[in-house]
Design an enzyme around this catalytic site. Structure first.
Site, PDB file in Angstrom:
ATOM      1  N   SER A   1      -2.950  75.403   8.568  1.00  0.00           N
ATOM      2  CA  SER A   1      -1.604  75.016   8.970  1.00  0.00           C
ATOM      3  C   SER A   1      -0.878  74.307   7.831  1.00  0.00           C
ATOM      4  CB  SER A   1      -1.672  74.167  10.244  1.00  0.00           C
ATOM      5  OG  SER A   1      -0.413  74.050  10.848  1.00  0.00           O
TER       6      SER A   1
ATOM      7  N   ASP B   1      -1.332  84.110  16.596  1.00  0.00           N
ATOM      8  CA  ASP B   1      -0.821  82.779  16.259  1.00  0.00           C
ATOM      9  C   ASP B   1       0.691  82.769  16.467  1.00  0.00           C
ATOM     10  OD1 ASP B   1      -0.179  80.301  15.226  1.00  0.00           O
ATOM     11  OD2 ASP B   1      -1.512  80.482  13.498  1.00  0.00           O
TER      12      ASP B   1
ATOM     13  N   HIS C   1      -3.889  79.328  16.737  1.00  0.00           N
ATOM     14  CA  HIS C   1      -3.781  78.477  15.545  1.00  0.00           C
ATOM     15  C   HIS C   1      -5.089  77.699  15.393  1.00  0.00           C
ATOM     16  CE1 HIS C   1      -1.131  76.910  12.504  1.00  0.00           C
ATOM     17  NE2 HIS C   1      -1.335  75.667  12.877  1.00  0.00           N
TER      18      HIS C   1
END
Length: 802
Positions: free
Chosen positions: A371, A491, A522
Site C-alpha cells: 500500500s 483490490d 488489499h
C-alpha cells in the site's frame, strides 16, 4: 490442498553434497561408504534435534511409518530396500502431513503428485539418490507453510551457526541465505538522516528518523545488505483526525466550467541551512525496543538482512510536514537509501551534530511494503537512486490520481468513502505524538494542509498540477532497480490499474520485472500455505543484494497468477495481456460476439426515493444487491451467451458508447460481472493456523492463511469497474462542454482483469450512473440515454482453457 513452489533453483549433485555438508547434515565420505538405507537413517536422525543418543533416535524413528505396517526402525532392521513409496511416505510425515487425513499410507506417491510437491523417483535407490532426494526434500514445502529446512531451523536446527565467525556468514542453501543469525543479539539503533529540503519552514534542512535492526555480525566485519520499508504509519497515526477530516460525499456533481483552474499547493523554501558537524561516532547512540514490523522483513532479518524502517517527513521524531505522496516525501525516503549507500550523512541524535555512517552496509538496498509503503518504494525507484537494487512493491499506487480520482470524478478507495489526500496526511502526521513539537509546528501545518485541501480539488475531480506531482508513471523511465510487483485482482483500495500501468511501462526498460497477481483484496501474501512467496523474495533478494548467482531471474516466473476458479492454483505466464481480442457489441439486453450495429436506445434514471437513498448511503452492499436485480430502472444490463468452454480473460476491458444526460453534467459507471452460480473463493484469506507460522528460532511468527472455496455458492462476482465524468470525455485534465440531452461519445477503461470464466457462466456488463460504494452520491433526477449503435465492450486478450 495444493502446494505451489517457484523458488527452487537447479543445483548439481556436487553442489547439493557441498551444501548438505555446509549445514552439517552430511559428512565426508558418507555418500561413498554408506548404503542407501543407512544414509537415509543417518540423515533422518540428524535432522531431528531431540535425537541426541542412539536410543532417542530409535524412539523417534519408531513413531514414523516406513510402510503401512512397519515403523522406520523396524523397516531398517528388515531386508526391505528403500523404494520411492517408502521415501515419500516418510517425507510426507516429515512435512507434517497426516496419514488418513492428508494422504493414504498405501498411496503416498499419489498424494505427493496431488499436492504438487517436487519429486525424484528411482528404480533402485543408491546413496547418491538419497543425497539428491533429501536435498530436494529440505527445499519442499509442508503443511505448515514452510520448506522443511526452515521448519527445522525454526526448531533450532541451525543454532550452532550463531557462533560461526562473521566471515563465514551467511549460510546459503539452494541459492538463499538460511536463518543463521541470532535474533537475541540483533543491534537495534536509531539515526537521523539529513535531507536537502525544509518543509516545515524552520530554516534548517529536515531530519528523518530511521530505525535499524541488523545482525550483530555486521558490527564485526560482515557487510550486510539493507531491506528498507518506508512507512508513514510507522511512528503512529491520528485516527480521530482522520475521521474529522473525512469529507462529505452525499451531494451532486456540478457543471464544470471549461478552463477552470485549481488552486496551487504551497511551495517550500530553497534557502535554508544544513547542520554543523561537530564530530563523528563509530556507532549510533540511540536505540529502540520495538517497532511495527512487516512479517516478511522479520523472515529476512534472521537471514542476515539489515531491516530499516523510516516514516519520513511530518512524522514523530522527524522534521517537516506530511505531504501525501509528493516529491518531497519521495526525497525524504530517497535520503535513507542514499545514507545506506554511503552518499548522505546522518546524525546520532537531533542536536549534537555528531555524524554516523552505515559502514555495516554493503551498499545494496531493497525496499519492501504494501500500500502506502509499496507506493513509496515505487516512487523512490523512479528517482534511479544509486544503491537501490530491487523493490518488492505490494498493492502500490503508481499515480495518486488513480487512487482518489477517476475519469474526472472524485472516486473513493474501496471502503474509505470520503477519504482524500488531506485525510491521509492528517492521519499520518504523527508529530502530534510529541506535544511540544506539535505545538511549535501546528501553525505551519495548518496553513500547509489548508492549501493542500484546496489544491487537490474535490470540486471538479480533474487531473491537475497537484496530482501531476504525485504521478510516478511520468518517471518510470528512471527506474534502474529490479521490480517485483504484487497486487490483488480484487483490490478496490489500490486498484489494479496502478500495477498494470507500472508493469506495462517496465516491459520496455532494461530492468528485470516480476509480477504476481492474487485473488485477494488489499492484503499481504507472504503467509499463504499454497505459495512459497517468502522463499521467492529471499531468492530474489539474494541475487540482487548479496550478489549470489542463483538464477533468480530465470527461475522466478515473469507473471504469476492465482486462479480465481480453482483453490490453491498458481500458474506462470509470460505476459499479462495475451490472446485474441474479444469484441462484444451491446444489444438491447445482450452482449453479442459479432460485427453488428444496433440502432437502438435505452434509458434509465438515477433518482431514488428518499428512504432508498438513505438506506443505500448507509449500506452500499444493499445498493449493489439492488443493482444486480435492477430490471432497468436505474441501470441497464447486457449479458453474453453462456460460455461454451472455460476462457481466460486478460487485460484492460474498455467500454465505448454514446450517452446523453438530461442535465448539463453527469457520470457513467460500468461493472463487468461473472454471472453463474458457483462456489467461489472467499473474498479474504482464511486463517488456517493463528500464530503457527514460525519465522525463526525463538523469533517472530505469523498467521498461516489461505483462500478457501466459500461454503455456499454465489450467483455472481463483479470482476471490474469503471467510472467517468461526462465532461472529461477525452482525458481527466480536460473539461469538455456538455448540454442537456447532448449525445456524446464516451470511451473509458474498466479495471484490468486476469479472470477465469467457467463454461456455462455469462459475462454481464452493467451501465449505471451513481456508484454508492465509490462515487459522490447526489441522488439527482437525471435521465441517461444510451445509444447502442457502435456500442462495444472490448477485452484485449482471451484464451481458451480447453
Amino acid at each position: 490442498m495444493k502446494i505451489n513452489q517457484f523458488s527452487i533453483t537447479p543445483t548439481s549433485p556436487a553442489q547439493r553434497q557441498t551444501e548438505l555438508a555446509r549445514i552439517r547434515l552430511l559428512r565426508d565420505g558418507e555418500g561413498d561408504t554408506m548404503d542407501a538405507k543407512g544414509l537415509f537413517e543417518t540423515l533422518l536422525v540428524r535432522t531431528h534435534l531431540s535425537c541426541t543418543t542412539p536410543l532417542t533416535g530409535k524412539e523417534w524413528l519408531h513413531d514414523l511409518l516406513a510402510t503401512p505396517n512397519l515403523a522406520i526402525d523396524d523397516w531398517l532392521a528388515s531386508d526391505q530396500e528403500l523404494t520411492n513409496e517408502i521415501f515419500y511416505r516418510v517425507a510426507l510425515q516429515l512435512l507434517s502431513f497426516e496419514p488418513g487425513v492428508d494422504f493414504s499410507l498405501t498411496a503416498p506417491l499419489a498424494a505427493w503428485h496431488k499436492l504438487g510437491l517436487p519429486l525424484e523417483e528411482h528404480d533402485h535407490w543408491t546413496s547418491s539418490d538419497v543425497i539428491n532426494a533429501y536435498y530436494l526434500l529440505l527445499n519442499t514445502r509442508g503443511k505448515d507453510g514452510q520448506i522443511l529446512i526452515d521448519q527445522l531451523t525454526a526448531n533450532g536446527f541451525l543454532t550452532w551457526s550463531y557462533q560461526l565467525p562473521a566471515e563465514q556468514k551467511p549460510l546459503f542453501f539452494n541459492g538463499k541465505p538460511l536463518a543463521s543469525f541470532d535474533p537475541a543479539h540483533f543491534v537495534r539503533e536509531v539515526v537521523y538522516i539529513e535531507t536537502d529540503m525544509d518543509t516545515d519552514f524552520d530554516g534548517q534542512a529536515d531530519l528523518v528518523k530511521a530505525e535499524i535492526i541488523r545482525p550483530a555480525e555486521s558490527s564485526h566485519g560482515l557487510k550486510v545488505p539493507a531491506v528498507f520499508t518506508a512507512s508513514p504509519y510507522n511512528q503512529g497515526t491520528n485516527d480521530e483526525w482522520g475521521e474529522q477530516a473525512t469529507h462529505k460525499i452525499d451531494y451532486p456533481l456540478t457543471h464544470k466550467k471549461v478552463g477552470q483552474e485549481a488552486p496551487t499547493e504551497m511551495t517550500f523554501p530553497t534557502n535554508f541551512s544544513h547542520r554543523t558537524v561537530t564530530g563523528h561516532a563509530q556507532q549510533a547512540t540511540q536505540h529502540f525496543s520495538d517497532s511495527p514490523a512487516y512479517t516478511l522483513n522479520n523472515y529476512l532479518a534472521i537471514r542476515g538482512y539489515a531491516i530499516v524502517y523510516a516514516a519520513g517527513i511530518g512524522t514523530r521524531d522527524s522534521d517537516g510536514v506530511q505531504t501525501c505522496g509528493s516529491p518531497e516525501q519521495t526525497d525524504s525516503m530517497k535520503a535513507v537509501v542514499e545514507w545506506l549507500h554511503g552518499d548522505r550523512r546522518a546524525f546520532t541524535d537531533r542536536t549534537s551534530g555528531i555524524t554516523v555512517d552505515a559502514d555495516w552496509c554493503n551498499g545494496n538496498v531493497a525496499m519492501t511494503g504494501r500500500s502506502y509503503l509499496g507506493t513509496l518504494a515505487t516512487a523512490v525507484a523512479t528517482t534511479g537512486v544509486p544503491g537501490l537494487k530491487a523493490i518488492i512493491s505490494e498493492a502500490a499506487i503508481s499515480s495518486w490520481y488513480d487512487y482518489y480520482r477517476e475519469g474526472g470524478l472524485v472516486r473513493a478507495a474501496g471502503g474509505f468513502q470520503g477519504e482524500d489526500a488531506d485525510t491521509l496526511a492528517d492521519e499520518t502526521f504523527s508529530r502530534t505524538k510529541r506535544p511540544a513539537d506539535f505545538a511549535r509546528i501546528k501553525p505551519v501545518y495548518d496553513k500547509y494542509i489548508h492549501r493542500l485541501t484546496q489544491a487537490m480539488d474535490r470540486q471538479t475531480g480533474n487531473y491537475n498540477a497537484f496530482w501531476d506531482r504525485r504521478n510516478y508513471r511520468k518517471d518510470i523511465q528512471g527506474i534502474k532497480a529490479a521490480v517485483m510487483m504484487v497486487h490483488g485482482l480484487n483490490d478496490t483500495n489500490v486498484k489494479p490499474s496502478n500495477v498494470k500501468a507500472l508493469y506495462d511501462a517496465l516491459q520496455s526498460l532494461p530492468v528485470t520485472s516480476k509480477l504476481i497477481l492474487h485473488q485477494g483484496q488489499h492484503i499481504y501474501i507472504n503467509a499463504f500455505r499454497s505459495l512459497d512467496f517468502s522463499e521467492m523474495a529471499n531468492l530474489w533478494l539474494a541475487d540482487k543484494l548479496w550478489d549470489v548467482d542463483n538464477q533468480a531471474d530465470r527461475v522466478l516466473p515473469k507473471v504469476l497468477v492465482q486462479d480465481n476458479a480453482q483453490p490453491e492454483t498458481w500458474t506462470a505466464y509470460d505476459h499479462w495481456t495475451a490472446g485474441e481480442k474479444l469484441t462484444l457489441h451491446l444489444d438491447e439486453h445482450s452482449l453479442i460476439d459479432g460485427d453488428v450495429h444496433i440502432a437502438k436506445e435505452v434509458v434509465f434514471n438515477d433518482h431514488q426515493s428518499d428512504a432508498t437513498y438513505r438506506a443505500w448511503c448507509k449500506d452500499p452492499t444493499k445498493w449493489q444487491a439492488a443493482l444486480m436485480q435492477d430490471p432497468g430502472r436505474f441501470s441497464h444490463h447486457f449479458a453474453s451467451q453462456p460460455a461454451d468452454q472455460d476462457f481466460l480473460l486478460r487485460g484492460t476491458p474498455r467500454v465505448s458508447l454514446a450517452v446523453a444526460s438530461s442535465s448539463d453534467h453527469g457520470l457513467l459507471s460500468a461493472a463487468l460481472v461473472d454471472l453463474g452460480t458457483d462456489r467461489r473463493l472467499t473474498t479474504s484469506p482464511v486463517i488456517i493456523n493463528r500464530g503457527g507460522l514460525q519465522l525463526g528460532y525463538h523469533w517472530a511468527n505469523d498467521d498461516l492463511r489461505e483462500f478457501r472455496l466459500q461454503k455456499k455458492p454465489t450467483s455472481y462476482r463483479i470482476i471490474a469497474r469503471g467510472h467517468i465524468n461526462l465532461q472529461n470525455r477525452h482525458d481527466p485534465a480536460t473539461v469538455d462542454p456538455l448540454a442537456p440531452d447532448q449525445l456524446v461519445d464516451v470511451s473509458f477503461d474498466l479495471q484490468p482483469i486476469f479472470h477465469h470464466l467457467r463454461a456455462g457462466h455469462r459475462l454481464v456488463l452493467i451501465i449505471y450512473a451513481t456508484d454508492y460504494a465509490f462515487t459522490l452520491r447526489g441522488n439527482e433526477d437525471i435521465n441517461y440515454q444510451l445509444s447502442l449503435e457502435n456500442a462495444i465492450l472490448t477485452v484485449p486478450g482471451i484464451n481458451s482453457l480447453n
